[in-house]
Design a protein around this motif. Structure first.
Motif, PDB file in Angstrom:
ATOM      1  N   GLY A   5       0.847  -1.182   0.000  1.00 47.56           N
ATOM      2  CA  GLY A   5       0.000   0.000   0.000  1.00 47.56           C
ATOM      3  C   GLY A   5       0.885   1.235   0.000  1.00 47.56           C
ATOM      4  O   GLY A   5       1.907   1.271   0.704  1.00 47.56           O
ATOM      5  N   ALA A   6       0.515   2.251  -0.775  1.00 51.61           N
ATOM      6  CA  ALA A   6       1.292   3.488  -0.851  1.00 51.61           C
ATOM      7  C   ALA A   6       0.400   4.664  -0.448  1.00 51.61           C
ATOM      8  O   ALA A   6      -0.743   4.776  -0.913  1.00 51.61           O
ATOM      9  N   PHE A   7       0.930   5.545   0.395  1.00 51.86           N
ATOM     10  CA  PHE A   7       0.137   6.631   0.960  1.00 51.86           C
ATOM     11  C   PHE A   7       0.910   7.947   0.935  1.00 51.86           C
ATOM     12  O   PHE A   7       2.143   7.963   1.014  1.00 51.86           O
ATOM     13  N   LEU A   8       0.172   9.031   0.876  1.00 48.48           N
ATOM     14  CA  LEU A   8       0.767  10.362   0.909  1.00 48.48           C
ATOM     15  C   LEU A   8       0.781  10.938   2.320  1.00 48.48           C
ATOM     16  O   LEU A   8       1.508  11.890   2.597  1.00 48.48           O
ATOM     17  N   GLU A   9      -0.017  10.348   3.218  1.00 51.26           N
ATOM     18  CA  GLU A   9      -0.118  10.851   4.589  1.00 51.26           C
ATOM     19  C   GLU A   9       0.315   9.787   5.587  1.00 51.26           C
ATOM     20  O   GLU A   9      -0.076   8.614   5.472  1.00 51.26           O
ATOM     21  N   LEU A  10       1.094  10.205   6.572  1.00 53.00           N
ATOM     22  CA  LEU A  10       1.572   9.288   7.612  1.00 53.00           C
ATOM     23  C   LEU A  10       0.408   8.683   8.380  1.00 53.00           C
ATOM     24  O   LEU A  10       0.457   7.521   8.790  1.00 53.00           O
ATOM     25  N   ASN A  11      -0.635   9.438   8.586  1.00 47.53           N
ATOM     26  CA  ASN A  11      -1.803   8.969   9.337  1.00 47.53           C
ATOM     27  C   ASN A  11      -2.399   7.696   8.732  1.00 47.53           C
ATOM     28  O   ASN A  11      -2.847   6.800   9.444  1.00 47.53           O
ATOM     29  N   GLY A  71       0.728  -6.275 -17.692  1.00 46.68           N
ATOM     30  CA  GLY A  71       0.638  -7.298 -16.651  1.00 46.68           C
ATOM     31  C   GLY A  71       1.328  -6.883 -15.367  1.00 46.68           C
ATOM     32  O   GLY A  71       1.213  -7.552 -14.342  1.00 46.68           O
ATOM     33  N   LYS A  72       2.042  -5.748 -15.409  1.00 44.24           N
ATOM     34  CA  LYS A  72       2.750  -5.232 -14.243  1.00 44.24           C
ATOM     35  C   LYS A  72       2.212  -3.853 -13.901  1.00 44.24           C
ATOM     36  O   LYS A  72       1.509  -3.223 -14.684  1.00 44.24           O
ATOM     37  N   TYR A  73       2.569  -3.385 -12.715  1.00 47.50           N
ATOM     38  CA  TYR A  73       2.257  -2.007 -12.344  1.00 47.50           C
ATOM     39  C   TYR A  73       3.368  -1.128 -12.896  1.00 47.50           C
ATOM     40  O   TYR A  73       4.532  -1.268 -12.519  1.00 47.50           O
ATOM     41  N   GLU A  74       3.014  -0.207 -13.781  1.00 41.16           N
ATOM     42  CA  GLU A  74       4.010   0.654 -14.401  1.00 41.16           C
ATOM     43  C   GLU A  74       4.364   1.843 -13.516  1.00 41.16           C
ATOM     44  O   GLU A  74       5.329   2.559 -13.785  1.00 41.16           O
ATOM     45  N   SER A  75       3.573   2.065 -12.474  1.00 41.62           N
ATOM     46  CA  SER A  75       3.826   3.169 -11.540  1.00 41.62           C
ATOM     47  C   SER A  75       3.476   2.715 -10.131  1.00 41.62           C
ATOM     48  O   SER A  75       2.708   1.770  -9.938  1.00 41.62           O
ATOM     49  N   LEU A  76       4.039   3.400  -9.140  1.00 39.89           N
ATOM     50  CA  LEU A  76       3.609   3.221  -7.756  1.00 39.89           C
ATOM     51  C   LEU A  76       2.371   4.074  -7.571  1.00 39.89           C
ATOM     52  O   LEU A  76       2.417   5.300  -7.720  1.00 39.89           O
ATOM     53  N   ILE A  77       1.251   3.431  -7.258  1.00 38.17           N
ATOM     54  CA  ILE A  77      -0.038   4.109  -7.213  1.00 38.17           C
ATOM     55  C   ILE A  77      -0.434   4.390  -5.764  1.00 38.17           C
ATOM     56  O   ILE A  77      -0.449   3.487  -4.925  1.00 38.17           O
TER      57      ILE A  77
END
Length: 206
Positions: free
Chosen positions: A83-89, A118-124
């Motif tokens: 999982g990728a997030f922009l907020e620490l919370n 078939g792959k993720y081309e970016s971190l979303i």
């Protein structure tokens, strides 16, 4: 039985027991699923357990890790979930002991679809979804296979761009100072975040 024969039998018994324990030890496979590696600019760096933050340059990078083979035939769905997030919370909401079903980013069905390759081309960045990363074979894969070690495979998730605010931005052009990752490898497939299955990282961009 004489004392000499008794001593002989005792020694033989000890040798047999020692050999049995040694054989058992040799057949035990040490788990490597908690080992996360940062790869950037040709350098590979193991992230020690307990590390809370890492630093990267504004360049493409990879996360490398170990997991078992994803096997749809035997229903052994070994995957690395990120999982990728922009907020620490949002990162702090994820804790050891929780059921994945109780987390919007890891619940059943929250695995995001990959690109047409078939792959993720970016971190979303998505608070309600995660990158579902597996490797089954050369035709069905979302990761690069780097090697094998007993029952584990060394796998690589390449990150060349970041996707947020409906924009796909190359690493060279990123203006963020940091973002946050939750890396989950549910090794026993029990749907619970057990100890050593979760790595939470603050990624600082230099």
């Amino acid at each position: 039985m004489s004392n000499t024969n008794k001593l002989y039998v005792l020694i033989i018994g000890i040798l047999v027991l020692t050999q049995s324990c040694r054989s058992l030890k040799n057949t035990t496979v040490e788990s490597k699923s908690s080992e996360i590696i940062l790869y950037q600019n040709g350098n590979e760096k193991i992230i020690p357990n307990g590390t809370k933050s890492i630093a990267i340059n504004k360049d493409e990078f990879s996360l490398r890790f170990y997991n078992k083979k994803y096997n749809s035939e035997t229903e052994k769905y070994y995957a690395t979930q990120i999982g990728a997030f922009l907020e620490l919370n949002d990162l702090e909401k994820i804790k050891v002991g929780m059921k994945t079903q109780d987390l919007p980013c890891f619940e059943l069905g929250s695995g995001m679809a990959p690109d047409s390759s078939g792959k993720y081309e970016s971190l979303i960045f998505n608070n309600s979804g995660h990158h579902y990363l597996n490797y089954e074979n050369t035709d069905s894969k979302r990761l690069n296979l780097l090697g094998t070690e007993k029952e584990y495979r060394k796998l690589e998730f390449e990150i060349k761009r970041l996707y947020f605010d409906n924009k796909d931005i190359p690493m060279k052009e990123i203006e963020l100072s940091a973002f946050y990752l939750a890396i989950l490898i549910d090794e026993n497939l029990n749907g619970i975040i057990d100890k050593d299955e979760l790595t939470k990282l603050t990624v600082e961009i230099k």
